[in-house]
Write a protein that holds these residues in place. Sequence first.
Motif, PDB file in Angstrom:
ATOM      1  N   UNK A 140       0.913  -1.087   0.136  1.00 44.26           N
ATOM      2  CA  UNK A 140       0.261   0.018  -0.134  1.00 44.26           C
ATOM      3  C   UNK A 140       0.855   1.200   0.142  1.00 44.26           C
ATOM      4  N   UNK A 141       0.352   2.363  -0.426  1.00 41.49           N
ATOM      5  CA  UNK A 141       1.113   3.691  -0.344  1.00 41.49           C
ATOM      6  C   UNK A 141       0.197   4.728   0.364  1.00 41.49           C
ATOM      7  N   UNK A 142       0.314   5.484   1.296  1.00 42.58           N
ATOM      8  CA  UNK A 142      -0.562   6.015   1.971  1.00 42.58           C
ATOM      9  C   UNK A 142       0.277   7.290   2.375  1.00 42.58           C
ATOM     10  N   UNK A 143      -0.408   8.504   2.789  1.00 42.31           N
ATOM     11  CA  UNK A 143       0.203   9.602   3.695  1.00 42.31           C
ATOM     12  C   UNK A 143       0.202   9.494   4.886  1.00 42.31           C
ATOM     13  N   UNK A 145      10.070  12.672   4.164  1.00 42.97           N
ATOM     14  CA  UNK A 145      10.518  11.464   4.410  1.00 42.97           C
ATOM     15  C   UNK A 145       9.398  10.412   3.950  1.00 42.97           C
ATOM     16  N   UNK A 146       9.916   9.050   3.554  1.00 43.92           N
ATOM     17  CA  UNK A 146       8.735   8.078   3.370  1.00 43.92           C
ATOM     18  C   UNK A 146       9.468   6.718   4.210  1.00 43.92           C
ATOM     19  N   UNK A 147       8.630   6.206   4.836  1.00 46.88           N
ATOM     20  CA  UNK A 147       9.176   5.038   5.581  1.00 46.88           C
ATOM     21  C   UNK A 147       8.696   3.848   4.639  1.00 46.88           C
ATOM     22  N   UNK A 148       9.890   3.102   4.367  1.00 40.11           N
ATOM     23  CA  UNK A 148       9.693   2.022   3.268  1.00 40.11           C
ATOM     24  C   UNK A 148       9.744   0.809   4.306  1.00 40.11           C
ATOM     25  N   UNK A 149       8.517   0.190   4.656  1.00 40.03           N
ATOM     26  CA  UNK A 149       8.490  -1.087   5.534  1.00 40.03           C
ATOM     27  C   UNK A 149       8.469  -2.434   4.589  1.00 40.03           C
ATOM     28  N   UNK A 150       9.585  -3.042   4.628  1.00 40.48           N
ATOM     29  CA  UNK A 150       9.553  -4.347   3.974  1.00 40.48           C
ATOM     30  C   UNK A 150       9.496  -5.695   4.578  1.00 40.48           C
ATOM     31  N   UNK A 183       8.030  -7.735  -0.043  1.00 39.54           N
ATOM     32  CA  UNK A 183       6.958  -6.874  -0.125  1.00 39.54           C
ATOM     33  C   UNK A 183       7.060  -5.613   0.831  1.00 39.54           C
ATOM     34  N   UNK A 184       6.446  -4.265   0.132  1.00 43.85           N
ATOM     35  CA  UNK A 184       6.883  -3.163   0.693  1.00 43.85           C
ATOM     36  C   UNK A 184       5.518  -2.564   1.058  1.00 43.85           C
ATOM     37  N   UNK A 185       5.618  -1.526   2.131  1.00 43.53           N
ATOM     38  CA  UNK A 185       4.407  -0.524   2.475  1.00 43.53           C
ATOM     39  C   UNK A 185       4.811   0.696   2.457  1.00 43.53           C
ATOM     40  N   UNK A 186       4.511   1.800   1.848  1.00 44.69           N
ATOM     41  CA  UNK A 186       4.985   3.231   1.881  1.00 44.69           C
ATOM     42  C   UNK A 186       4.353   4.028   2.760  1.00 44.69           C
ATOM     43  N   UNK A 187       4.670   4.889   3.669  1.00 42.82           N
ATOM     44  CA  UNK A 187       4.166   5.842   4.438  1.00 42.82           C
ATOM     45  C   UNK A 187       4.773   6.990   4.144  1.00 42.82           C
ATOM     46  N   UNK A 242       1.806  10.810 -16.946  1.00 43.69           N
ATOM     47  CA  UNK A 242       1.231  10.679 -15.606  1.00 43.69           C
ATOM     48  C   UNK A 242       1.057   9.325 -15.160  1.00 43.69           C
ATOM     49  N   UNK A 243       0.681   9.372 -13.889  1.00 44.48           N
ATOM     50  CA  UNK A 243       0.627   7.779 -13.357  1.00 44.48           C
ATOM     51  C   UNK A 243      -0.562   7.993 -12.436  1.00 44.48           C
ATOM     52  N   UNK A 244      -1.375   6.873 -12.301  1.00 45.19           N
ATOM     53  CA  UNK A 244      -2.409   6.855 -11.333  1.00 45.19           C
ATOM     54  C   UNK A 244      -2.004   6.791  -9.971  1.00 45.19           C
ATOM     55  N   UNK A 245      -0.624   6.234  -9.864  1.00 42.75           N
ATOM     56  CA  UNK A 245      -0.117   6.380  -8.469  1.00 42.75           C
ATOM     57  C   UNK A 245      -0.484   5.611  -7.030  1.00 42.75           C
ATOM     58  N   UNK A 246      -1.675   5.868  -6.672  1.00 46.89           N
ATOM     59  CA  UNK A 246      -2.036   4.963  -5.515  1.00 46.89           C
ATOM     60  C   UNK A 246      -3.556   5.020  -5.533  1.00 46.89           C
TER      61      UNK A 246
END
Length: 340
Positions: free
Chosen positions: A35-38, A118-123, A127-131, A190-194
Motif C-alpha cells: 500500500x502507499x499512504x500519507x 521522508x517516506x518510511x519503506x517497510x519491507x 513486499x513493501x508498504x510506503x508511508x 502521468x501515473x495513477x500512483x495509488x
Amino acid sequence: MEYEGILLGMGNPLLDISAVVDQEFLNKFDIKLNNAILAEEKHLSMYDEMASNYNVEYIAGGATQNSIRVAQWMLQIPGATSYMGSIGKDKYGEEMKKNAKEAGVNVHYYEDDSPTGTCAVCVVGGERSLIANLSAANCYKSDHLKRPENWALVEKAKYIYIAGFFLTVSPDSIMLVAEHAAAKNKIFTTNLSAPFICEFFKDVQDKVFPYADIVFGNETEARTFSRVHGWETENVEEIALKISQLPKVNETRKRITVITQGGDPVVVAEDGKVKLFPVILLPKEKLVDTNGAGDAFVGGFLSQLVQEKPIEDCVKAGCYAANVIIQRSGCTYPEKPDFK
C-alpha cells in the motif's frame, strides 16, 4: 538528436527510510503491505522507531524522482533529465542534492523552511508498504516553476512526467506544464500512483487527464479508478482501454495506457486495441524489495520513449529496469545498465 534536458519530472522528493521490519511493527502502526499512504498522526513516531530498532538505509526517493533517476541511469547521457520539487534546508535535503547530482539528474529544488519529506519503506518478505510524511515536499509553489531558470527546463523538455502524487501538492503547477505540453505538441505523461489518489483526488485527476498522452498505473490502482468512475468492471484490459479513450485535449496523438500487474503481463491499450507483454519472472529467492518497482518500470519505459523507440521496446526496458530494482534494496541500481 539533442538529449540535454529532453525529459523533465516534477514531484515530491522524499528521502526513503527503508528497513526490513516484522509483522508486529506493521500491526502496531496499522500498516497494510503493498500500500502507499500519507502519514497520519498515528504514524509520526514510527520513523524514529524504525531508525532505532531496525537496520535502516537512507535513499533519495519519491515516485517521480525515482523514475527520473532510473531513466537517467538507462540513458547514460549526463543532463538528459531534469527534476523539480521541494526539499528542506536540512541534512536530508543536502543528502538529496548529493544523491541527485551523483545520479546525473539536473535538479532545481525549491528549498522550504520545513523539514525535507521522508517516506518510511517497510519491507516484509520482499513486499513493501510506503508511508509518506510529505513535510517540505508539500510546500512546492508554482511561483518557483515560473522563475525563468526553472521554466526554461519546461521549455527545453520534449517529454514530461508527473506522477499522480503531485496532485496532492501543486495541481496548478501540473496544469501549467500540461497546458504548455498540449500547446507545443510535447508528450505529457502521468501515473495513477495509488488507490487513495484515484479516490480522494478524483476531481483534480480528472482535470489533468485530458492532457495526458500516456497514463501509467498498476492493476490495483486501475480497479480503484474504474470503481470511482462507476465503470462496473474489474477487468484490467477493459479499464486500460476505457482510460485510453477518455477525452483528450491534444488530438494529434491517441492516448496510451500502460498497466503493470506484478508478475502478470503488462497491459498496453492504444488506438482501441489491447496488447499484453510478458514480464521477466524472478525466482522468489532473488526478490529483495519491491519498493520502486513501478517507478523503475516508468523510468525504463521513458528512457526508450525519449529515443523514439517503439512501444514494445519501451515496455521491455521498463520490465528490465523493474527486474533490476527488485533484486536490490530500495530504488537503487548498478553502475551501468546492460539492457539490450
